[in-house]
Design an enzyme around this catalytic site. Structure first.
Site, PDB file in Angstrom:
ATOM      1  N   GLU A 268       0.816  -1.211   0.000  1.00  0.00           N
ATOM      2  CA  GLU A 268       0.000   0.000   0.000  1.00  0.00           C
ATOM      3  C   GLU A 268       0.855   1.269   0.000  1.00  0.00           C
ATOM      4  O   GLU A 268       0.598   2.235   0.712  1.00  0.00           O
ATOM      5  CB  GLU A 268      -0.956  -0.007   1.204  1.00  0.00           C
ATOM      6  CG  GLU A 268      -1.933  -1.171   1.169  1.00  0.00           C
ATOM      7  CD  GLU A 268      -2.924  -1.154   2.310  1.00  0.00           C
ATOM      8  OE1 GLU A 268      -4.089  -1.498   2.080  1.00  0.00           O
ATOM      9  OE2 GLU A 268      -2.524  -0.803   3.443  1.00  0.00           O
ATOM     10  N   ASP A 341      -8.293  -9.417   4.034  1.00  0.00           N
ATOM     11  CA  ASP A 341      -8.100  -8.280   4.949  1.00  0.00           C
ATOM     12  C   ASP A 341      -9.177  -8.233   6.025  1.00  0.00           C
ATOM     13  O   ASP A 341     -10.060  -7.384   5.966  1.00  0.00           O
ATOM     14  CB  ASP A 341      -8.095  -6.972   4.157  1.00  0.00           C
ATOM     15  CG  ASP A 341      -7.703  -5.765   4.996  1.00  0.00           C
ATOM     16  OD1 ASP A 341      -7.171  -5.958   6.098  1.00  0.00           O
ATOM     17  OD2 ASP A 341      -7.930  -4.631   4.540  1.00  0.00           O
ATOM     18  N   GLU A 369     -13.002  -3.033  12.033  1.00  0.00           N
ATOM     19  CA  GLU A 369     -12.965  -2.261  10.794  1.00  0.00           C
ATOM     20  C   GLU A 369     -14.053  -2.696   9.826  1.00  0.00           C
ATOM     21  O   GLU A 369     -14.666  -1.870   9.152  1.00  0.00           O
ATOM     22  CB  GLU A 369     -11.582  -2.406  10.144  1.00  0.00           C
ATOM     23  CG  GLU A 369     -11.456  -1.728   8.804  1.00  0.00           C
ATOM     24  CD  GLU A 369     -10.104  -1.969   8.146  1.00  0.00           C
ATOM     25  OE1 GLU A 369      -9.943  -1.560   6.982  1.00  0.00           O
ATOM     26  OE2 GLU A 369      -9.216  -2.560   8.795  1.00  0.00           O
TER      27      GLU A 369
END
Length: 669
Positions: A268, A341, A369
């Protein structure tokens, strides 16, 4: 349906005022008795903590703390211990001071749960040497993927001002056996290694040390350039290696028991060894060589993926498996539990079991998340236990958890989110504990031991994660969240210029024929990264576990499942079940007002209402969208949608953790 379907999004700054029952005491709620006699012939900061806890809280007879003459103490190691009754007295014994600290908290936990402590004969030691929280906290006070206020660490005040919260944090961690903390975000600021910030890190380390907690830091691989003025960060460059050696020496001069580094590299946009044509092993080993003389470790994250790969789920395996056996022995490769993820449900990452010559640690996400942030009840022990059904806990070396802790008065935003912090610690100590046992422990210490409360609320906790999966992404669907903040559904999301693997359509692959990502041998072939016997199970449409069906297969809408329902009907029923469960949680909690103080009762009731409304939002958004492909009717027993798809597509939520949407953000049908 009430229009305030999204009220409370992103914690919403509920503004709980301080009181005796505001959740700030976590599971450590025993009233001081100050009547115990504690006997120990040695003194040290760690022993002093154990002595203080027992002297204040223990309500039984004399407690004797004893360092065993046998340095291994029955093979239990430095953190293991025995607890034995001796008449009216209790003897806590260990080969080292930290073991006595953990024994003290174990004894107090037994008391808090109302156990008979007159005939104890306990022997315990942790499975993992490293049991570490990863804080994704930034030095500006924000928390990436944090839903409980701002960072607990007040960097601007340290080291001169020491918040009382730091010692309370250390105490809570020690009580459940967590022995390490990474203070800062894996997307690390260069500044964390500066002299200014190392002095602040030292102050925190000094507070945590008596509680058996080591401090670790996330580091930016380009630090030698941006902080040291070098023209490269190439791990094979001698000047770079020397810079890291000097920096490590500086750290250990300040913090002799510093734990080591956590590194996110070439992921990322983060810099890493691959920028210089080097491997992850070469980058990790350079840092490990600098740390090794001091006993430090490198935790090197395997969270990598390429925008050009045909399946993001394959990337970590492709990059790291060829490096098996090439890492130094003080490097641990840190692997997320699943290959994508932290989704509500994923199969385990195939890296586990494929690198027998490399120490691996699992990375769980405690902060929610992808599970409703701090608004939704999602007790995560069943998720983590599911991972251990496929991966033997004895095959990995360590465990890390991305923390859900902030400066909110109740630490985690949602009072029930505290249970995930607690469960992480308990499973990190002993992964064979059951989800039910941990839930009951936490409930008894946090609320009450009344069975009329414990039984229904424990059941609610145990069902919560599966309910979230059902109303968000059942049958193996994954990553169909709203852009960026990952709160709420947006399976239609299209962002001009965005990478394909950042968008939901990459994962759900819905079309007129069916839905799901084909990872079989005729698709991306991700199944072949698993052991042959399991790959064969996942590869077959008939034998693939239905909870992973759309993860591994693109399935026709009219395909018959084991229930006899078509895929479309089963998908509808799953969403409906999730909605009904979320509504049931509200009904269960409504019966608990006699057992919980009014402040926490109301705060939890408010969040459960948000969750129930959000479940309807998820159901309507996903089924209405996917119905544009299936063109099939809703089966009987499934509620008609409350919201129109065209109106749902207009919803744009605020992405600040401190804002609430208006009451009318979603129109009624």
């Amino acid at each position: 349906m009430i229009n305030r379907i999204l009220l409370g999004l992103f914690f919403c700054g509920c503004g709980l005022t301080a009181s005796a029952e505001n959740g700030s005491n976590l599971w450590l709620r025993q009233e001081p008795s100050c009547q115990a006699t504690v006997v120990c012939d040695i003194t040290s900061p760690v022993i002093d903590v154990a002595r203080k806890e027992l002297a204040s809280l223990w309500k039984g007879g004399e407690v004797i703390l004893r360092i065993s003459a046998d340095r291994e103490h029955y093979g239990l190691g430095d953190e293991g211990y025995t607890i034995r009754s001796a008449g009216n007295d209790i003897i806590l014994e260990s080969s080292a001071e930290k073991g006595l600290l953990y024994a003290a908290y174990h004894l107090l936990r037994l008391q808090a749960e109302g156990n008979d402590c007159k005939n104890l004969n306990i022997s315990e030691s942790p499975l993992y040497e490293y049991r570490i929280l990863n804080h994704w906290d930034n030095i500006d006070g924000t928390v990436e993927r944090g839903y409980a206020g701002k960072s607990l660490w007040k960097w601007e005040e340290l080291p001169s001002v020491i918040s009382p919260a730091y010692e309370k944090y250390a105490r809570a961690n020690a009580s459940i056996g967590i022995n390490g903390t990474v203070l800062n975000n894996v997307n690390a600021s260069i500044e964390i290694l500066s002299d200014k910030y190392l002095d602040k890190v030292k102050a925190l380390s000094d507070i945590f040390r008596p509680y058996g907690i080591k401090v670790y830091l996330s580091v930016n691989f380009a630090s030698p350039m941006k902080l040291g003025g070098l023209d490269t960060a190439d791990p094979m460059d001698e000047k770079v290696a020397e810079w890291w050696k000097r920096k490590v020496h500086e750290i250990y001069s300040l913090i002799p028991d510093f734990g080591g580094f956590l590194v996110k590299a070439n992921s990322e946009g983060q810099p890493g060894p691959c920028d210089y044509g080097r491997t992850h092993a070469q980058g990790a080993n350079m840092l490990a060589s600098a740390l090794k003389p001091y006993g430090g470790i490198v935790m090197w994250r395997a969270f990598v993926y390429s925008p050009t790969d045909d399946d993001r789920a394959k990337q970590a395996y492709l990059e790291f498996k060829p490096l098996d056996g090439k890492f130094l022995d003080n490097v641990i490769v840190q692997v997320k539990n699943g290959p994508i993820d932290f989704q509500p449900r994923e199969p385990y990452s195939p890296l586990f079991g494929s690198m027998p010559h490399t120490p691996l640690m699992v990375e769980f996400q405690i902060t929610q998340e992808y599970l409703g942030h701090s608004n939704h009840l999602a007790y995560l022990a069943p998720m983590w236990k599911e991972f251990y059904e496929y991966v033997s806990p004895y095959s990995i070396k360590a465990v890390a958890g991305v923390a859900n802790i902030g400066d909110d008065v109740n630490w985690c935003g949602h009072d029930f989110a505290q249970s995930n912090w607690y469960a992480f610690g308990r499973l990190a100590w002993n992964p064979e504990l059951s989800s039910s046992q941990i839930a009951r422990e936490w409930l008894m210490q946090t609320f009450t031991d009344e069975s009329e409360f414990l039984n229904p609320v424990e059941e609610m906790m145990l069902e919560s994660r599966e309910a979230v999966v059902d109303y968000m992404m059942p049958l193996g669907l994954h990553h169909i969240f709203a852009w960026n903040h990952h709160y709420g559904p947006e399976p239609w999301c299209e962002i001009p210029g965005a990478r394909a693997d950042w968008l939901p359509s990459y994962y759900h692959c819905a079309d007129r024929e069916g839905i799901g990502f084909d990872r079989t041998t005729t698709g991306s072939d991700a199944v072949s990264q698993y052991p042959d016997s399991l790959a064969a199970v996942f590869n077959s449409l008939s034998s693939c576990p239905e909870e992973f069906l759309l993860w591994f297969h693109h399935v026709s809408w009219d395909h018959k499942l084991k229930s006899g329902n078509t895929l479309w009907d089963e998908l509808c029923y799953k969403y409906q079940t999730g909605v009904e469960k979320a509504q049931e949680f509200c009904e269960v909690w409504n019966q608990m007002s006699d057992y919980v103080d009014s402040e926490r009762y109301q705060a939890i009731a408010n969040r459960l209402k948000i969750q129930a409304d959000d479940a309807v939002w998820w159901k309507d958004a996903c089924l209405e969208y996917f119905r544009t492909f299936s063109r099939m009717k809703y089966p009987s027993g499934v509620d008609k949608p409350v919201f129109r798809l065209k109106e749902l597509k207009k919803v744009k939520l605020p992405i600040s953790n401190y804002e609430c949407p208006s009451e009318d953000i979603l129109p009624r049908k």
